[in-house]
Design an enzyme around this catalytic site. Structure first.
Site, PDB file in Angstrom:
ATOM      1  N   ARG A  60      -3.615  10.066   6.098  1.00  0.00           N
ATOM      2  CA  ARG A  60      -4.397   9.101   5.325  1.00  0.00           C
ATOM      3  C   ARG A  60      -5.825   8.989   5.885  1.00  0.00           C
ATOM      4  NH1 ARG A  60      -4.850   6.033   0.943  1.00  0.00           N
ATOM      5  NH2 ARG A  60      -6.124   4.194   1.286  1.00  0.00           N
ATOM      6  N   HIS A  64      -9.123   9.510   3.673  1.00  0.00           N
ATOM      7  CA  HIS A  64     -10.082   8.411   3.598  1.00  0.00           C
ATOM      8  C   HIS A  64     -11.460   8.884   4.089  1.00  0.00           C
ATOM      9  CE1 HIS A  64     -10.913   3.912   4.497  1.00  0.00           C
ATOM     10  NE2 HIS A  64     -12.006   4.557   4.794  1.00  0.00           N
ATOM     11  N   ASN A  92      -8.283  -0.317   4.596  1.00  0.00           N
ATOM     12  CA  ASN A  92      -7.961   0.310   5.883  1.00  0.00           C
ATOM     13  C   ASN A  92      -6.526   0.053   6.303  1.00  0.00           C
ATOM     14  OD1 ASN A  92      -7.536  -2.234   6.928  1.00  0.00           O
ATOM     15  ND2 ASN A  92      -9.303  -2.220   8.280  1.00  0.00           N
ATOM     16  N   HIS A 189       2.156  11.386   0.148  1.00  0.00           N
ATOM     17  CA  HIS A 189       3.004  10.189   0.192  1.00  0.00           C
ATOM     18  C   HIS A 189       4.452  10.509   0.541  1.00  0.00           C
ATOM     19  CE1 HIS A 189       0.212   7.286  -2.230  1.00  0.00           C
ATOM     20  NE2 HIS A 189      -0.207   7.523  -1.017  1.00  0.00           N
ATOM     21  N   ASP A 239       9.507   7.437   0.009  1.00  0.00           N
ATOM     22  CA  ASP A 239      10.751   8.121  -0.362  1.00  0.00           C
ATOM     23  C   ASP A 239      11.756   7.920   0.756  1.00  0.00           C
ATOM     24  OD1 ASP A 239      10.424  10.122   1.635  1.00  0.00           O
ATOM     25  OD2 ASP A 239       9.358  11.441   0.255  1.00  0.00           O
TER      26      ASP A 239
HETATM   27  C1  LIG Z   1      -8.832  -3.605   8.878  1.00  0.00           C
HETATM   28  O1  LIG Z   1      -9.693  -4.581   8.367  1.00  0.00           O
HETATM   29  C2  LIG Z   1      -9.408  -5.901   8.756  1.00  0.00           C
HETATM   30  C3  LIG Z   1     -10.364  -6.831   8.040  1.00  0.00           C
HETATM   31  O2  LIG Z   1     -10.329  -6.594   6.665  1.00  0.00           O
HETATM   32  C4  LIG Z   1      -9.518  -6.009  10.281  1.00  0.00           C
HETATM   33  O3  LIG Z   1      -9.189  -7.299  10.689  1.00  0.00           O
HETATM   34  C5  LIG Z   1      -8.565  -5.002  10.928  1.00  0.00           C
HETATM   35  O4  LIG Z   1      -8.729  -4.997  12.316  1.00  0.00           O
HETATM   36  C6  LIG Z   1      -8.827  -3.589  10.393  1.00  0.00           C
HETATM   37  N1  LIG Z   1      -7.791  -2.704  10.881  1.00  0.00           N
HETATM   38  C7  LIG Z   1      -8.039  -1.598  11.559  1.00  0.00           C
HETATM   39  C8  LIG Z   1      -6.843  -0.770  11.918  1.00  0.00           C
HETATM   40  O5  LIG Z   1      -9.165  -1.240  11.877  1.00  0.00           O
END
Ligand SMILES: *[C@@H]1O[C@H](CO)[C@@H](O)[C@H](O)[C@H]1NC(C)=O
Ligand SMILES: *[C@@H]1O[C@H](CO)[C@@H](O)[C@H](O)[C@H]1NC(C)=O
Length: 316
Positions: A60, A64, A92, A189, A239
């Site tokens: 992923r 991304h 994320n 996936h 799955d």
């Molecule tokens: C993903 O974003 C959130 C805020 O939207 C944040 O708090 C979190 O730490 C982030 N996760 C990662 C794995 O970076």
């Protein structure tokens, strides 16, 4: 004299053959960091042996990264005082495995400082994760450079889980992918989970603002509802073999047991249904198309010039 010219020509032909478009090539680090493949594979394998669910996170992460600003490790940059990075977008949530990249980077910096880009590490780590989980083995061109831009607002370019097949074809088409390549990439996936928040729109809501999505199997809808009873962050595997790279994802779609709207739509749409059926029947064909589509994805808007970050979380 003629012989010398011939030799020169041969060398030019060979160099051209081994150069990929975008100036990337399979042997990019052969002189400057010959241990690169070994070091990354080791970091990935030891992390996945401890936690096989991280394989989905690495795939992923590569997806991304490439869909936003090209494959330039923008996904790895931490937010700073004046900039909120891609990482901190709600998109994320399923991104995991940053520590694996950090670990590989740290070892590479000891062996060959300033040479191997974070973007290449992400691409190789995703490739190694596919193989670790039982998927195809393939070589990828290398030589990407690291980007300096990572903005939370750019993540709107990621496909949301509610897209239908025609919207997916269009969105992937904008990145140069065919419908068949889009269906093959969706097969990523086969590993991992979705959170309730990304599929609860398909279930009947308490206030009846939405009804059950008719494309979900009658039994499977209970499974999904049951998962959601544990809250928005509850996880549902795509799955039955969530840590195994296989074609079970497509078999699930045939049984109307796709988790996201954007999964099941591939079976509902007559344009993509034959592709799903083909991959469900023939895993080797899925593997073949998947690796080709991954190599293609790994070339999206790559930067030939730019920096090699010392620390993947910060620009130099
Ligand atoms: C993903 O974003 C959130 C805020 O939207 C944040 O708090 C979190 O730490 C982030 N996760 C990662 C794995 O970076
Ligand atoms: C997909 O969604 C678009 C826009 O929301 C809509 O115009 C189109 O008819 C939908 N396609 C299918 C096959 O449902």
């Amino acid at each position: 004299m003629r012989l010398k010219k011939m030799t020169m020509l041969m060398v030019v032909i060979i160099v051209v053959m081994f150069r990929h478009s975008n100036g990337l090539n399979m042997n990019y680090y052969i002189m400057t960091c010959p241990m690169v493949e070994f070091i990354i594979k080791n970091s990935v394998n030891s992390a996945l042996r401890a936690d096989p669910t991280l394989a989905a996170g690495l795939i992923r992460m590569h997806f991304h990264d490439c869909f936003i600003e090209g494959c330039d490790a923008s996904v790895l940059l931490d937010s700073t005082k004046d900039n909120t990075a891609e990482k901190d977008s709600p998109a994320n949530l399923s991104l995991r495995g940053y520590e694996i990249i950090d670990d590989a980077k740290q070892q590479l910096e000891m062996q060959c400082p300033g040479v191997v880009s974070c973007a290449d590490i992400v691409a190789m780590a995703a490739r190694d994760a596919v193989f670790f989980a039982g998927g195809p083995v393939y070589d990828i061109p290398k030589g990407r450079k690291d980007g300096t831009r990572s903005k939370i607002e750019d993540t709107r370019n990621l496909p949301p889980p509610i897209l239908n097949s025609s919207e997916l074809i269009k969105m992937f088409g904008q990145h140069g992918f065919t419908a068949q390549e889009m269906v093959a990439l969706s097969g990523g996936h086969t590993l991992g989970v979705a959170r309730c928040s990304s599929f609860k729109n398909r279930l009947k809501s308490f206030d009846s603002t939405h009804e059950v999505d008719p494309s979900i199997d009658n039994q499977f809808v209970k499974t999904l509802a049951n998962t959601c009873n544990a809250g928005d962050n509850a996880e549902q595997p795509f799955d039955a073999s969530r840590n195994m790279f296989d074609n079970a994802y497509y078999n699930a779609l045939q049984r109307q047991a796709g988790v996201l709207s954007s999964d099941q739509t591939l079976m509902t749409d007559p344009k993509t249904r034959p592709i799903v059926n083909g991959y469900a029947m023939n895993q080797a064909m899925f593997f073949f198309d998947f690796q080709r589509a991954m190599i293609k994805m790994g070339l999206l808007d790559v930067k030939e010039t730019g920096q090699v970050r010392q620390n993947c979380r910060k620009i130099n």
